[in-house]
Structure formats: structure tokens, C-alpha cells
Design a protein around this motif. Structure first.
Motif, PDB file in Angstrom:
ATOM      1  N   VAL A 448     -21.548 -24.388 -16.425  1.00  0.00           N
ATOM      2  CA  VAL A 448     -21.640 -25.319 -17.548  1.00  0.00           C
ATOM      3  C   VAL A 448     -23.010 -25.975 -17.551  1.00  0.00           C
ATOM      4  O   VAL A 448     -23.714 -25.983 -16.537  1.00  0.00           O
ATOM      5  N   SER A 449     -23.380 -26.537 -18.692  1.00  0.00           N
ATOM      6  CA  SER A 449     -24.656 -27.231 -18.825  1.00  0.00           C
ATOM      7  C   SER A 449     -24.574 -28.155 -20.031  1.00  0.00           C
ATOM      8  O   SER A 449     -23.885 -27.840 -21.018  1.00  0.00           O
ATOM      9  N   PRO A 450     -25.283 -29.295 -19.993  1.00  0.00           N
ATOM     10  CA  PRO A 450     -25.313 -30.156 -21.180  1.00  0.00           C
ATOM     11  C   PRO A 450     -25.968 -29.483 -22.381  1.00  0.00           C
ATOM     12  O   PRO A 450     -25.749 -29.890 -23.524  1.00  0.00           O
ATOM     13  N   VAL A 451     -26.742 -28.450 -22.132  1.00  0.00           N
ATOM     14  CA  VAL A 451     -27.454 -27.756 -23.204  1.00  0.00           C
ATOM     15  C   VAL A 451     -26.548 -26.782 -23.946  1.00  0.00           C
ATOM     16  O   VAL A 451     -26.802 -26.434 -25.099  1.00  0.00           O
ATOM     17  N   ALA A 452     -25.465 -26.333 -23.300  1.00  0.00           N
ATOM     18  CA  ALA A 452     -24.635 -25.252 -23.831  1.00  0.00           C
ATOM     19  C   ALA A 452     -23.339 -25.778 -24.435  1.00  0.00           C
ATOM     20  O   ALA A 452     -22.575 -26.473 -23.752  1.00  0.00           O
ATOM     21  N   PRO A 453     -23.048 -25.448 -25.700  1.00  0.00           N
ATOM     22  CA  PRO A 453     -21.785 -25.874 -26.318  1.00  0.00           C
ATOM     23  C   PRO A 453     -20.574 -25.330 -25.563  1.00  0.00           C
ATOM     24  O   PRO A 453     -20.617 -24.233 -25.009  1.00  0.00           O
ATOM     25  N   PHE A 454     -19.490 -26.123 -25.585  1.00  0.00           N
ATOM     26  CA  PHE A 454     -18.262 -25.792 -24.850  1.00  0.00           C
ATOM     27  C   PHE A 454     -17.085 -25.995 -25.786  1.00  0.00           C
ATOM     28  O   PHE A 454     -16.903 -27.079 -26.330  1.00  0.00           O
ATOM     29  N   GLY A 455     -16.287 -24.957 -25.989  1.00  0.00           N
ATOM     30  CA  GLY A 455     -15.118 -25.068 -26.860  1.00  0.00           C
ATOM     31  C   GLY A 455     -14.573 -23.697 -27.184  1.00  0.00           C
ATOM     32  O   GLY A 455     -15.151 -22.674 -26.801  1.00  0.00           O
ATOM     33  N   GLN A 469     -25.826 -29.724 -30.994  1.00  0.00           N
ATOM     34  CA  GLN A 469     -25.043 -29.931 -32.209  1.00  0.00           C
ATOM     35  C   GLN A 469     -23.969 -30.995 -32.034  1.00  0.00           C
ATOM     36  O   GLN A 469     -23.555 -31.636 -33.007  1.00  0.00           O
ATOM     37  N   ALA A 470     -23.525 -31.217 -30.803  1.00  0.00           N
ATOM     38  CA  ALA A 470     -22.405 -32.136 -30.576  1.00  0.00           C
ATOM     39  C   ALA A 470     -22.700 -33.544 -31.056  1.00  0.00           C
ATOM     40  O   ALA A 470     -21.798 -34.256 -31.509  1.00  0.00           O
ATOM     41  N   ILE A 471     -23.949 -33.963 -30.991  1.00  0.00           N
ATOM     42  CA  ILE A 471     -24.269 -35.330 -31.410  1.00  0.00           C
ATOM     43  C   ILE A 471     -24.050 -35.505 -32.910  1.00  0.00           C
ATOM     44  O   ILE A 471     -23.749 -36.610 -33.390  1.00  0.00           O
TER      45      ILE A 471
END
Length: 496
Positions: A448-455, A469-471
Motif C-alpha cells: 500500500v502507499s498514500p500515492v496509490a488509490p485503494f478500493g 483523487q481522494a481529496i
């Protein structure tokens, strides 16, 4: 130890540490011992009301609303530093509360600081636009604004990570947040609230509560003043949450369960594949929404890979999660043991075979331990290939051709994670794009990484957490039209 000697953790509402309005306490069990180790205050509807009202007021108050985005970013940087400094203590609390290995909870708490830093850096990069409008004498621009009051519902597994993916972008965008920690293992998040306070966030900007469905979850998710709901949990609970949001029409994202496939092709590096499969199934004792518990192996390498998996599994150390030598600790809840045993029994009746494990391991200190288990499946309708058990159980099945592997991988109601092991780059690109999942790991797993979207897709929910994009999910766009003409406005009955 008597109840009055146990550590007790109150709720954090509007900058104050408070008990629930009815004085109820919830007991939290240390899965490694099976004994109650702490109590926490239980929120009631009145406490939810107080938290939401405080969040709404903070949203409009000058000490938060008038901060520049860069100033919000500085607060997030401070929080990240505090999180990193306190990672060991927070990780130990999470381990006592949930049974997750301290080696993982402590390293994860430390790494999660990078999520707060990532969104701290994005805080002053949420931009509006001047629009090239198709009308003369008009100046039109957009301005991003915080979406409002956010309810963040966080489960007990990976709670520091799953809090960060919601809280960090929400605060960067200027929102206020009520975190609903799982009533099963809430202590780490309640302790984290002290760091939020120490970082200097104004009162009411973040509150942390916990409690049961009637007293806490339902009043929060259905509250008419909630603008945004970020939920991580199971599909059945999510259905109730969606029904609750009919009361507030809150913008909602759901990160739900999974039953992730892992495909291993003939040309794969078997050592790498075995390590990836072990990580995807026995890491975190299998208590991961992206657990790669459906393992499909091409026929020619099946015997060799199974032998390697059995060898590695035999070397796994089950033990106290606070002991650095342990690889697998207890499961968080006793109910999980029942689900695993029921699912295994059905699988055996369907013709599956347990190659190793498949039993409780109370000799390690409590009834919450379960041995790492490998199940061999003759077909794709075996129960262990369908049910998310949230425990250390992997299911293996043979495939022959690539097309069959993709079909097996996609034969699921879930679509969160997936993995594939191959040395063929063309195949990796081809197959990774055909598997219906939000995430695909190639020749690795559970990164995982803060840079990579998760879902995910389907029954794994919708929306994405992490990534740039999450922001955007935590802002609303205001559009302003300015008539720059010196002439009076024309016919009022004609749309301009």
C-alpha cells in the motif's frame, strides 16, 4: 484484575474527554489471553448529537474556517510527527486490543504518518478554475470548499491505516470529522485522539467516539447534519448504513470485504509466489480485506508450489502477538473461529481436502488462536472459495489455460484485490487488466502507499481511498458567475 483496576478510555468530543451520557462502559478483550483488559466509554445518541453539533460549529468558526490551506497542512505535518514518535505505544495498544502482531501494528502506525504528510502537501493544491465560458460579458470561476461534516466509520483491523485514508484528506480539504471507532477494539484510535489534540487542531474539528449500533452507529450515519460518510466494514453492515443515509443524502464511499484471487502461472518464480501467497493469507493472521485467499495455480507447477507452501507453513510460529518471534497471533473475535469452522466443514462435505491446519490452537494462550490452514479444492464452488472468513485460511485450485484462470478469478461477488505471478510481461499486462478488481499486484502482494488509490468493485464497495483523487471526495465546488457588462440584464424570461 477487577474492573476498577482496568485501564479505562473515555470518548473525545469537542476537545474534551467525556464519558457516555448514560455512563455505560464496553469491555474490550485481549484476544491473546481471552481476558478483558480495558473498558471504554459507550456513546449514546445524545453524545453523537454533541459531536456532530461541535463539528458543524467548528466548520464555521474562525480558528478552523479561516486557516489557510497551508496552515491546515502544517497541522497535518505536526500530527504525522507525533504519530511517528508514538508509533510503538499505539501499536502495542492495538495489539492488546485486537491481537494483531505488534511487529505489524507498530510499523504500520509509523508508516501511516506518510499518509498525513502526503495530504498535508496536497492541502494547498486544491485549485479552482476560471472557466472559458461560452457567453460574452461573463466572468465565471469555481472555488473548492470543504464538503462539510464527515462521519468516518473505521473497523478494528488495520484501524490506524483505515483512519488515515479518511481523516487525512478530510482535514486537508478543511472538513470536520467524527471518527466512529469499532466497539470491538477501539483503544488505539481513542489514544490517537490525544495526538490530534496535541497537534493543535481546534476543538470540535475531530471527535472520536465508539459504541454499539443503537447508541452510536445508527444515530451517526443517519444524522441529518452529516455531509459525507466514509465507511469501511462488511457488506451487510454497509446495507444498513446506506439505508441510514436516506435521512441525510450524505455523499458516501464504501470500502467493504473481499475474496481476492491470486493466479500463479507456469513461468512464475515459485519462491516469490509462495512468499506472496503466504503474505496474502497468513499476514495479519488472515484478517485483511485484501487477503488473497483464492489461489489458482497452473497445473504443471501445482505439486512443486504446494510442497513449498506446506514447507513454509510448517515453519510459521504461532504465539503471543507482542513477541517479535511470532508470525501469527490470535484472531480478534471469537465469532471468527465459528465462521471458519463452519465454512471448513461445508467445504469438506463438498469434497475439499485440508492439507494442513484446520483446527483451533488454544495451547497458545486462548481460544482465539487458529492454525494456518491450506485447503485443496476440486472445483470452484467449494465454500472456502466463496466465504470471506477473515482468518488464516487459503484455498488452492488447479487451472490449465489463461482464459480459465481469468474466468475463475472473476467468478466472485467481490472485486477488491487480486494478484498474479508470472515472468511474462505481456501476460502480466494482459491478465491484470482483465481481472475485475480495484487493485492488482503483480509479482508482489499486500503493498500500500498514500500515492496509490485503494478500493474495489461490486460487493467490495465503491469509491477510492488514498491517492491524489481522494481529496476531491471531500470538497464541493462553488461556481460564481459575474456579469461584467455595463448594460442592464435583458429579458428575464429567457435563459441566458
Amino acid at each position: 484484575m477487577s474492573e476498577n483496576q482496568l485501564p479505562h478510555f473515555p470518548l473525545f468530543i469537542n476537545g474534551q474527554w467525556v464519558e457516555g451520557s448514560k455512563g455505560r462502559k464496553l469491555e474490550t478483550i485481549n484476544p491473546a489471553t481471552g481476558q478483558v483488559w480495558a473498558t471504554v466509554a459507550s456513546a449514546e445518541p445524545e453524545d453523537v448529537e454533541t459531536a456532530v453539533r461541535a463539528a458543524r460549529e467548528a466548520l464555521e468558526r474562525k480558528d478552523w474556517a479561516l486557516l489557510t490551506p497551508a496552515q491546515r497542512g502544517l497541522l497535518l505535518y505536526k500530527l504525522a510527527d507525533l504519530l511517528e514518535e508514538n508509533a510503538t505505544a499505539l501499536g502495542e495498544s492495538e495489539t492488546r486490543d485486537s491481537g494483531k502482531l505488534a511487529a505489524e501494528t507498530q510499523s504500520q502506525a509509523k508508516y501511516v504518518a506518510s499518509y498525513y504528510r502526503y495530504y498535508a502537501g496536497l492541502a494547498d493544491k486544491i485549485e479552482g478554475h476560471t472557466l472559458p465560458i461560452d457567453k460574452p460579458d461573463m466572468h465565471v470561476f469555481t472555488k473548492p470548499e470543504p464538503i462539510g461534516v464527515v462521519a468516518a466509520v473505521v473497523p478494528w483491523n488495520a484501524q490506524m491505516f483505515l483512519t488515515a485514508t479518511k481523516l487525512a484528506p478530510a482535514l486537508a480539504a478543511g472538513c470536520t470529522v467524527i471518527i466512529k471507532a469499532s466497539e470491538v477494539a477501539p483503544v488505539a484510535i481513542l489514544k490517537f485522539a490525544a495526538l490530534i489534540q496535541e497537534a493543535g487542531f481546534p476543538d470540535g474539528v475531530v471527535s472520536v467516539i465508539t459504541g454499539d449500533a443503537e447508541g452510536c452507529s445508527i444515530p451517526l450515519t443517519s444524522h441529518p447534519d452529516i455531509d459525507r460518510l466514509a465507511f469501511t466494514g462488511g457488506p451487510e453492515t454497509a446495507r444498513h448504513v446506506i439505508r441510514n443515509t436516506a435521512n441525510n443524502f450524505a455523499v458516501t464511499t464504501l470500502e467493504l470485504g473481499g475474496k481476492s484471487p491470486v493466479l500463479v502461472f507456469n513461468d512464475a518464480d515459485l519462491e516469490s509466489a509462495a512468499n506472496g501467497i503466504i503474505a496474502g493469507n497468513f499476514g495479519a493472521s488472515g484478517q485483511s480485506c485484501v487477503a488473497g485467499s483464492r489461489v489458482y495455480i497452473q497445473r504443471e507447477i501445482y505439486p512443486a508450489l504446494v510442497e513449498k507452501l506446506l514447507e513454509k507453513t510448517s515453519q510459521i510460529v504461532i504465539g503471543d502477538p507482542l513477541d517479535a518471534r511470532s508470525h501469527i497471533g490470535p484472531l480478534c473475535t471469537y465469532a471468527q473461529i465459528g465462521v471458519i469452522e463452519e465454512t471448513l466443514n461445508k467445504a469438506l462435505a463438498q469434497g475439499a481436502r485440508v492439507l494442513t491446519g484446520g483446527r483451533r490452537a488454544p495451547e497458545h494462550g486462548s481460544q482465539y488462536y487458529f492454525t494456518p490452514t491450506i485447503v485443496e479444492c476440486p472445483h470452484n464452488d467449494i465454500e472456502t472459495l466463496k466465504v470471506e472468513m477473515f482468518g488464516p485460511v487459503m484455498s488452492l485450485m488447479i487451472f490449465d489455460e489463461e482464459e480459465e484462470a481469468v474466468s475463475l478469478a472473476n467468478d466472485s461477488e467481490f472485486g477488491l484485490g487480486s494478484g498474479l505471478f508470472t515472468e511474462n510481461l505481456a501476460r502480466a499486462m494482459r491478465v491484470s487488466q482483465r481481472i475485475r478488481s480495484g487493485i492488482c499486484w503483480v509479482n508482489t502482494y499486500r503493498a500500500v502507499s498514500p500515492v496509490a488509490p485503494f478500493g474495489g468493485f461490486n460487493q467490495s464497495g465503491y469509491g477510492r481511498e488514498a491517492g491524489i483523487q481522494a481529496i476531491q471526495d471531500y470538497i464541493r465546488v462553488r461556481t460564481t458567475w459575474i456579469n461584467t457588462s455595463s448594460e442592464p440584464m435583458g429579458n428575464p424570461f429567457v435563459m441566458r
